[in-house]
Scaffold this active site. Structure first.
Site, PDB file in Angstrom:
ATOM      1  N   THR A   1       0.843  -1.198   0.000  1.00 38.66           N
ATOM      2  CA  THR A   1       0.000   0.000   0.000  1.00 38.66           C
ATOM      3  C   THR A   1       0.875   1.243   0.000  1.00 38.66           C
ATOM      4  O   THR A   1       1.828   1.348   0.770  1.00 38.66           O
ATOM      5  CB  THR A   1      -0.935  -0.015   1.230  1.00 38.66           C
ATOM      6  OG1 THR A   1      -1.708  -1.205   1.163  1.00 38.66           O
ATOM      7  CG2 THR A   1      -1.846   1.199   1.244  1.00 38.66           C
TER       8      THR A   1
ATOM      9  N   CYS B   1      26.927   7.937   5.035  1.00 36.94           N
ATOM     10  CA  CYS B   1      26.687   6.507   5.184  1.00 36.94           C
ATOM     11  C   CYS B   1      27.982   5.793   5.518  1.00 36.94           C
ATOM     12  O   CYS B   1      27.998   4.831   6.258  1.00 36.94           O
ATOM     13  CB  CYS B   1      26.109   5.933   3.894  1.00 36.94           C
ATOM     14  SG  CYS B   1      25.006   7.064   3.072  1.00 36.94           S
TER      15      CYS B   1
END
Ligand SMILES: *Cc1c(COP(=O)(O)O)cnc(C)c1O
Length: 379
Positions: free
Chosen positions: A241, A329
Site C-alpha cells: 500500500t 553513510c
C-alpha cells in the site's frame, strides 16, 4: 540576544528538513484523507487522485511523463529496483554491467550483490576531478553488457558526470543507462530525454520531502522485474500500500524544487563561492576536491591536508557545526571514501577531508561562524 548555543547544519547532502509547504500538503493525508488508493470507493479515489498529482509533479521535475514514474520506499530502493530489476529481466542477453568507482553505496553494494549472482561488473575509474571519460566507457563495453549505471552528481563532491555524452555511447550500442540522480534533483535542471537516460532514481529526503520515499523513472516501454511482490501496486513493480502522505509531500517538494530551481541555485552558489573563497583566504594547506569541473551548487568537499577529519568533525560538533567526513553513510563504518580514493587523493588528503553541504536555510552568518571556528581548530 540569543544566548542559546548556535547550531549550524551544513550536512544537507545527508538529508534535508521537510519544508513548511510540504508538511502542509501532507497533513490531510494522515487522518482525514486516509483512504487506501486501491479502494474503489470515494476515500480510495481521493487518495488515488493525490498520488496521480504527485506523479505528475515528479515527472515534471525531470521532464518525464507521469506514467514513467513509480514510487518506492527510498533512493536506495529505486537504485536496487533499477539495477536488479533490469539485470533479472534481461540476463539472457548478457551478464555484464558497467558502473563507476564513485557510486553511492546503494549502487555499489547492489552491484557487489550481483557479482555474487554471477554477474560481471566493471567499475570505471575516474580522473582527479572524479570524471568518467567516454573513452573508458567505450573500452569497457562488451557484447555481454546489458546495463550502464552512472551517478549524475556525486554525494561527496557534488561533481556532475557528463551523462549526455556517456548515454550517447550506450544508445549507439543499444545498452540501457541508469542514473542515480538523488543529489542532482532540485539542484540542476534535469531532462531525462535530453540526457538520454532510461532509468533514473530520486529520493524525497534530499529535496525537502520526508525520509522513506523515493521515485524511479522508467522510460516508456521498458520492462523490469519487481523486487517486491504482492498486490501489484505501482504497475506491479512495487507492491505494498502506497505511503500516501509521503508521496503527496514528495510531489509538493518536486514542484517547489522545479519552480525555484534557478533562484535556489543562485543562492547556494553564492554561499558556496563565499565559503570557498574564505577557506582559501585562511592560507591553510587545503584542496577543494572536484573544483576543476562542474559541480552541483551546494557541495564543497575540502581536504585539510595534515588534519584528521574525525577529530575536526568532533571539534566542529562541539562548536555546534554539523558536517560530514566522506559520505554520511560511510562515516559510521570508518571506511575510507571510495570516491576520494578513486580520485587518487593522497592518504593525507583523504584523511583530512570534510564535506560541507549547504541548503535553503544556510545563512552568510553561518558561513562566517564556521570559518571562524575552522581558523581556530585547523592548525
Ligand atoms: C542519499 C543518497 C541515496 C540514497 O537515498 P535514500 O533515500 O537515503 O535511500 C542514493 N544515492 C545518492 C547519491 C544519495 O546521496
Amino acid at each position: 540576544m540569543n544566548t542559546e548555543a548556535k547550531s549550524v547544519f551544513l550536512d544537507y547532502n545527508s538529508t534535508t528538513p521537510v519544508q513548511d509547504e510540504v508538511m502542509e500538503a501532507m497533513l490531510p493525508y494522515f487522518a482525514g484523507h486516509f483512504g487506501n488508493p486501491s479502494s474503489s470507493h470515494s476515500f480510495g479515489q481521493q487518495a488515488q487522485i493525490a498520488i496521480d498529482k504527485a506523479r505528475m509533479q515528479l515527472a515534471s521535475l525531470i521532464g518525464a511523463k507521469a506514467d514513467e514514474i513509480i514510487f518506492t520506499g527510498s533512493g536506495t530502493e529505486s537504485n536496487n529496483t533499477a539495477i536488479i530489476g533490469i539485470a533479472d529481466k534481461i540476463k539472457s542477453k548478457g551478464n555484464h554491467i558497467i558502473t563507476t568507482s564513485t557510486e553511492h553505496s546503494s549502487v555499489y553494494n547492489t552491484c557487489r550483490f550481483l557479482e555474487s549472482r554471477s554477474f560481471d561488473i566493471t567499475y570505471l575509474s575516474v580522473d582527479s576531478n572524479g570524471i568518467v571519460s567516454k573513452e573508458s566507457l567505450e573500452k569497457a563495453i562488451t557484447d555481454k553488457t546489458i546495463l550502464i549505471s552512472i551517478i549524475l552528481a556525486n554525494n561527496e563532491t557534488g561533481v556532475i558526470q557528463n551523462v549526455r555524452e556517456l548515454s550517447s555511447i550506450a544508445k549507439n550500442k543499444g545498452i540501457l543507462l541508469h542514473s542515480d540522480a538523488v543529489q542532482a534533483a532540485g539542484k540542476i535542471p534535469l531532462e531525462v530525454n535530453d540526457l538520454g537516460i532510461d532509468l533514473l532514481s530520486i529520493s524525497g529526503h534530499k529535496i525537502y520531502a520526508p525520509k522513506g520515499i523515493g521515485a524511479l523513472f522508467i522510460k516508456r516501454g521498458l520492462s523490469l522485474s519487481p523486487l517486491i511482490h504482492g498486490g501489484g501496486q505501482e504497475k506491479k513493480l512495487r507492491s505494498g500500500t502506497e505511503n500516501v502522505p509521503a508521496i503527496v509531500g514528495f510531489g509538493k517538494a518536486a514542484e517547489l524544487a522545479k519552480n525555484n530551481l534557478s533562484e535556489n541555485s543562485i543562492k547556494l552558489l553564492k554561499i558556496r563561492d563565499l565559503f570557498e573563497q574564505k577557506i582559501l583566504n585562511l592560507n591553510l594547506p587545503v584542496k577543494i576536491n572536484g573544483s576543476g569541473v562542474p559541480r552541483v551548487p551546494n557541495t564543497s568537499n575540502i581536504s585539510f591536508i595534515g588534519s584528521d577529519s574525525q577529530s575536526l568533525l568532533v571539534k566542529l560538533d562541539l562548536n555546534g557545526i554539523c558536517v560530514s567526513s566522506g559520505s554520511a553513510c560511510g562515516s559510521a563504518s570508518l571506511e575510507t571514501s571510495r570516491t576520494l580514493k578513486a580520485m587518487a587523493l593522497t592518504d593525507s588528503e583523504q584523511l583530512g577531508t570534510i564535506r560541507f553541504s549547504f541548503g535553503l536555510q544556510t545563512t552568510i552568518e553561518e558561513i562566517d561562524f564556521t570559518i571562524e571556528v575552522l581558523r581556530k581548530i585547523v592548525s
